[in-house]
Design a protein around this motif. Structure first.
Motif, PDB file in Angstrom:
ATOM      1  N   ASN A 142       0.812  -1.223   0.000  1.00  0.00           N
ATOM      2  CA  ASN A 142       0.000   0.000   0.000  1.00  0.00           C
ATOM      3  C   ASN A 142       0.839   1.264   0.000  1.00  0.00           C
ATOM      4  OD1 ASN A 142      -2.365  -1.479   0.008  1.00  0.00           O
ATOM      5  ND2 ASN A 142      -2.551  -1.486   2.245  1.00  0.00           N
ATOM      6  N   SER A 143       2.105   1.142   0.395  1.00  0.00           N
ATOM      7  CA  SER A 143       2.974   2.328   0.441  1.00  0.00           C
ATOM      8  C   SER A 143       3.754   2.556  -0.852  1.00  0.00           C
ATOM      9  CB  SER A 143       3.957   2.204   1.605  1.00  0.00           C
ATOM     10  OG  SER A 143       4.943   1.226   1.335  1.00  0.00           O
ATOM     11  N   LEU A 144       3.627   1.628  -1.813  1.00  0.00           N
ATOM     12  CA  LEU A 144       4.377   1.783  -3.059  1.00  0.00           C
ATOM     13  C   LEU A 144       3.891   2.992  -3.840  1.00  0.00           C
ATOM     14  CD1 LEU A 144       4.709  -1.862  -4.457  1.00  0.00           C
ATOM     15  CD2 LEU A 144       6.409  -0.521  -3.201  1.00  0.00           C
ATOM     16  N   SER A 145       4.791   3.577  -4.573  1.00  0.00           N
ATOM     17  CA  SER A 145       4.435   4.725  -5.401  1.00  0.00           C
ATOM     18  C   SER A 145       3.578   4.286  -6.579  1.00  0.00           C
ATOM     19  CB  SER A 145       5.708   5.393  -5.926  1.00  0.00           C
ATOM     20  OG  SER A 145       6.371   4.529  -6.840  1.00  0.00           O
ATOM     21  N   GLY A 146       2.915   5.268  -7.183  1.00  0.00           N
ATOM     22  CA  GLY A 146       2.120   4.974  -8.368  1.00  0.00           C
ATOM     23  C   GLY A 146       2.971   4.401  -9.483  1.00  0.00           C
ATOM     24  N   THR A 147       4.206   4.870  -9.583  1.00  0.00           N
ATOM     25  CA  THR A 147       5.119   4.368 -10.613  1.00  0.00           C
ATOM     26  C   THR A 147       5.433   2.886 -10.392  1.00  0.00           C
ATOM     27  OG1 THR A 147       6.138   6.545 -10.879  1.00  0.00           O
ATOM     28  CG2 THR A 147       7.387   4.637 -11.679  1.00  0.00           C
ATOM     29  N   ALA A 149       2.373   0.816 -11.149  1.00  0.00           N
ATOM     30  CA  ALA A 149       2.178   0.748 -12.600  1.00  0.00           C
ATOM     31  C   ALA A 149       3.136  -0.251 -13.224  1.00  0.00           C
ATOM     32  CB  ALA A 149       2.355   2.124 -13.220  1.00  0.00           C
ATOM     33  N   GLU A 150       4.350  -0.294 -12.707  1.00  0.00           N
ATOM     34  CA  GLU A 150       5.337  -1.261 -13.200  1.00  0.00           C
ATOM     35  C   GLU A 150       4.879  -2.693 -12.939  1.00  0.00           C
ATOM     36  OE1 GLU A 150       9.397  -3.050 -11.472  1.00  0.00           O
ATOM     37  OE2 GLU A 150       9.347  -0.853 -11.536  1.00  0.00           O
ATOM     38  N   LEU A 151       4.380  -2.930 -11.720  1.00  0.00           N
ATOM     39  CA  LEU A 151       3.889  -4.267 -11.369  1.00  0.00           C
ATOM     40  C   LEU A 151       2.677  -4.647 -12.219  1.00  0.00           C
ATOM     41  CD1 LEU A 151       4.196  -4.068  -7.479  1.00  0.00           C
ATOM     42  CD2 LEU A 151       5.574  -5.502  -9.002  1.00  0.00           C
ATOM     43  N   GLN A 152       1.799  -3.684 -12.442  1.00  0.00           N
ATOM     44  CA  GLN A 152       0.608  -3.942 -13.250  1.00  0.00           C
ATOM     45  C   GLN A 152       0.994  -4.252 -14.693  1.00  0.00           C
ATOM     46  OE1 GLN A 152      -2.521  -4.340 -12.611  1.00  0.00           O
ATOM     47  NE2 GLN A 152      -3.234  -4.419 -14.732  1.00  0.00           N
ATOM     48  N   ALA A 153       1.902  -3.479 -15.254  1.00  0.00           N
ATOM     49  CA  ALA A 153       2.311  -3.676 -16.649  1.00  0.00           C
ATOM     50  C   ALA A 153       2.969  -5.037 -16.845  1.00  0.00           C
ATOM     51  CB  ALA A 153       3.265  -2.563 -17.076  1.00  0.00           C
TER      52      ALA A 153
END
Length: 239
Positions: free
Chosen positions: A196-201, A204-208
């Protein structure tokens, strides 16, 4: 003891396999290795935990079937009491020849000393009388392909978990209705606070990369511990 042979119709024309599920057939196990591609199906049935291989400094994922070595609470009357069986369980006594992380075509091997090898007219045939794969073997070949692909993809998944420090040690202490104490140690789970503390970037990397879904599936699977405890209590009550 295992004795592996490369599967072929010349040497294994009459090979038959026991399909029923039983402790005597090698199903008495507490855990089974699984791959992230299975997590969606697994999370509805089993807790998914992670374990570090100290010698290789790499994590693997495990589906949990019980609380002590040799205990599989999903075995019942010659069947597997769940809607989904992990691929590594379902393909037995077959396996992928060579290392899972090797590229290129893989050969199917069979453990000819497995208790799943049937005798006489028992079990299901692997090849027909003409040496062609039966529908049973065709299904196994497809599952082996899925498992092989899952193993080769899993390296990036576990590397991402370690890179983002998303795994934390996990200990579970359970007192069952028969007053026995059970303790799981040496495992890891997803660190939800860290996620939950990870940045949006980072997200997004994990999602991609396709990693977010198995991460959330692993988190959701922990709710299956209550069902696993209930299975153990029911078994203990039956004696």
């Amino acid at each position: 003891m295992s004795r592996h042979e490369a599967l072929n119709p010349d040497d294994h024309r009459d090979l038959r396999i026991q399909e029923r599920r039983d402790a005597a057939l090698g199903d008495a196990r507490m855990v089974c290795i699984v791959v992230p591609a299975e997590f969606r199906a697994l999370q509805a049935e089993y807790p998914i935990l992670f374990r570090l291989n100290e010698t290789r400094d790499r994590f693997s994922a495990l589906a949990m079937f019980g609380f002590e070595n040799g205990e599989n609470l999903y075995l019942a009357d010659g069947r597997w009491d769940a809607r989904y069986r992990p691929l590594a369980i379902d393909i037995q006594p077959f396996l992928i020849g060579g290392r899972p992380d090797e590229d290129g075509p893989k050969q199917i091997h069979v453990d000819v000393d497995s208790p799943r090898i049937a005798t006489g007219d028992e079990g299901v045939r692997v090849f027909d009388k003409h040496g062609r794969p039966t529908p049973y073997l065709e299904r196994v070949i497809e599952q082996i392909g899925e498992l092989d692909h899952g193993f080769r993809e899993s390296g990036d998944f576990f590397a991402a978990l370690q890179r983002h420090e998303l795994l934390e040690p996990f200990t579970l202490e359970v007192t069952l209705e028969d007053r026995s104490d059970n303790r799981l140690v040496g495992y890891h789970i997803i660190d939800e606070a860290r996620l939950n503390s990870l940045s949006g970037t980072a997200l997004a990397e994990l999602q991609a990369a396709g990693h977010l879904e198995p991460i959330y599936m692993a988190m959701a699977s922990l709710s299956q511990f209550s069902a696993l405890i209930a299975r153990r209590n029911r078994r203990a009550a039956r004696g």
